[in-house]
Design an enzyme around this catalytic site. Structure first.
Site, PDB file in Angstrom:
ATOM      1  CG  ASP A   1      -1.883  -0.897   1.361  1.00 54.73           C
ATOM      2  OD1 ASP A   1      -1.539  -1.542   0.002  1.00 54.73           O
ATOM      3  OD2 ASP A   1      -2.191  -1.252   2.000  1.00 54.73           O
TER       4      ASP A   1
ATOM      5  NE  ARG B   1     -16.954  -6.046 -23.801  1.00 56.30           N
ATOM      6  CZ  ARG B   1     -17.307  -7.633 -23.539  1.00 56.30           C
ATOM      7  NH1 ARG B   1     -15.549  -7.999 -23.179  1.00 56.30           N
ATOM      8  NH2 ARG B   1     -18.405  -9.013 -24.429  1.00 56.30           N
TER       9      ARG B   1
ATOM     10  N   GLY C   1      -4.903  -1.640  -2.548  1.00 59.09           N
ATOM     11  CA  GLY C   1      -4.055  -0.372  -1.393  1.00 59.09           C
ATOM     12  C   GLY C   1      -4.923   0.304  -0.107  1.00 59.09           C
TER      13      GLY C   1
ATOM     14  NE  ARG D   1     -18.264  -7.937 -20.724  1.00 61.81           N
ATOM     15  CZ  ARG D   1     -19.420  -7.708 -20.807  1.00 61.81           C
ATOM     16  NH1 ARG D   1     -19.983  -6.954 -20.382  1.00 61.81           N
ATOM     17  NH2 ARG D   1     -19.634  -8.218 -21.421  1.00 61.81           N
TER      18      ARG D   1
HETATM   19  O1  F6P Z   1      -2.282  -3.937   3.702  1.00 58.48           O
HETATM   20  C1  F6P Z   1      -1.855  -4.787   2.663  1.00 58.48           C
HETATM   21  C2  F6P Z   1      -3.399  -5.654   1.847  1.00 58.48           C
HETATM   22  O2  F6P Z   1      -3.319  -5.854   0.140  1.00 58.48           O
HETATM   23  C3  F6P Z   1      -4.398  -4.051   1.268  1.00 58.48           C
HETATM   24  O3  F6P Z   1      -4.080  -3.787  -0.173  1.00 58.48           O
HETATM   25  C4  F6P Z   1      -5.923  -5.201   1.821  1.00 58.48           C
HETATM   26  O4  F6P Z   1      -6.802  -4.033   1.738  1.00 58.48           O
HETATM   27  C5  F6P Z   1      -5.637  -5.852   2.520  1.00 58.48           C
HETATM   28  O5  F6P Z   1      -4.211  -6.358   2.367  1.00 58.48           O
HETATM   29  C6  F6P Z   1      -6.379  -7.175   2.508  1.00 58.48           C
HETATM   30  O6  F6P Z   1      -5.909  -8.423   3.547  1.00 58.48           O
HETATM   31  P1  F6P Z   1      -6.630  -9.248   3.315  1.00 58.48           P
HETATM   32  O7  F6P Z   1      -5.214  -9.373   3.117  1.00 58.48           O
HETATM   33  O8  F6P Z   1      -6.093  -9.627   5.217  1.00 58.48           O
HETATM   34  O9  F6P Z   1      -7.770  -9.309   2.925  1.00 58.48           O
END
Ligand code: F6P
Length: 355
Positions: free
Chosen positions: A136, A171, A179, A273
């Site tokens: 992120d 499309r 993120g 899509r």
């Molecule tokens: O913080 C990294 C991340 O991949 C974020 O981008 C995403 O919102 C979250 O973790 C997803 O979390 P989990 O792997 O617990 O589903």
């Protein structure tokens, strides 16, 4: 004798093993009598005493390996001071296991939540050093976190591939990029992939403006459009809502992109899509940039251990590793600044942010 423990915490990403390798190689070279404990599944292992003594060969051949050889888990900071269902006081158990291993320092590889706990453990008297990990790129105090560039390459590849099928069919395609609460990954992948519209949480969008951009492109004879949508993107109305209200506003849609798709197909009468690469963005080998970054950060962490300079995250600022106090990092989020050069220049080449 010098003894450290290493743990990886929170969502995994590319480069965790490369960073573990960087730390271990520098550490074994720095101290004659060096021991490393691998703490398993993040803070869970520190709380419940799941750890093992590692050997130098455990760290061989892992530079390019995705995931983490130590395992990881999410242990929410807000629950750290809450007694668990078996009556365990997590903070005192972590301190107990730290002492049991006889550590000189705990090295923590993690993101935002991880840093809150790392800071708390520092205040509880443990020697802690951390490295910034997350796709992120939202950790305060560092220009970049490892995992970000690798995930960016994957998300960009997705947008590149979507281009060809979007062109064939004429499309509108929405690619939803991870993120969490910030737009860094989507912003970079969107620019790298040539997206026409980039929607990020920091800039709430107006769906009519997005639709107008699509129709404008049609008028110019463009057969397709690509919209890169951050998973945390918010409409201007949602930006004023509470979490619960946003959830209600999106009822029936698996994520924000599907709602946008419905609204756009109604407003533009185009075929729309949605593609959601999801955890694909966190998987596999780290890119070359992340391998180098992890190696540098790992070695820089050992330099702090050598100097007994504890209570710091090793960040990267202006291309150089720098120690940043954990107390400054913990609890702060690094969002995309609205007046940043990258946003201004993206606008200059005609990218719409839907505002
Ligand atoms: O913080 C990294 C991340 O991949 C974020 O981008 C995403 O919102 C979250 O973790 C997803 O979390 P989990 O792997 O617990 O589903």
């Amino acid at each position: 004798m010098k003894r450290i423990g290493i743990l990886t915490s929170g969502g995994d990403c590319q480069g965790l093993n490369a960073a573990i390798r960087g730390i271990s190689k520098a550490f074994y070279r720095e101290f004659d009598d060096a021991e490393i404990y691998g703490i398993l599944d993040g803070y869970y292992g520190l709380i419940y005493g799941k750890y093992k003594k590692m050997n130098p060969h455990d760290f061989s051949g892992i530079l390019t390996l995705g995931g983490t050889i130590l395992g990881t888990s999410r242990q929410p900071f807000k629950l750290m001071r809450v007694i668990d269902e078996t009556g365990i006081d997590k903070v005192s158990e972590m301190k107990k296991h730290y002492a049991e291993m006889g550590l000189d320092c705990l090295v923590v590889l993690g993101g935002n939540g991880t840093h809150k706990t790392a800071n708390m453990l520092g205040k509880e008297g443990l020697n802690v050093i951390s490295l910034p990990k997350t796709i992120d790129n939202d950790i305060w105090g560092t220009d970049v976190s490892f995992g970000f560039q690798s995930a960016c390459d994957i998300a960009t590849d997705v947008i590149d591939r979507i281009h060809t099928t979007a062109t064939s069919h004429g499309r509108i395609f929405i690619v939803e990029v991870m993120g969490h609460k910030v737009g860094w990954l989507n912003l970079y992948a969107g620019i790298a992939g040539g997206a026409d519209v980039i929607l990020i949480p920091e800039i709430p969008y107006n769906i009519d403006k997005v639709a107008a951009t699509m129709l404008e492109r049609n008028k110019k004879g463009k057969r397709f459009s690509i919209i890169a949508v951050a998973e945390g993107a918010l409409s201007a109305e949602e930006a004023l809502m509470k979490k619960k209200e946003i959830k209600a506003n999106r009822r029936g849609y698996p994520s924000v992109s599907y709602k946008i798709a419905d609204e756009l197909s109604e407003k533009t009468h185009c075929e729309v899509r949605v593609t959601v690469p999801g955890h694909f963005q966190r998987g596999g080998a780290p890119c070359a940039y992340d391998r180098v970054l992890c190696t540098r950060l790992g070695a820089a962490a050992v330099e702090l251990i050598k100097n007994e300079k504890y209570g710091y995250m090793v960040g990267i600022r202006n291309g150089e590793p720098v120690p940043v106090p954990l107390s400054e990092v913990a609890g702060r989020l690094k969002s995309v600044p609205l007046d940043s050069e990258i946003i201004k220049n993206a606008r200059k080449i005609g990218i719409s942010f839907g505002d």
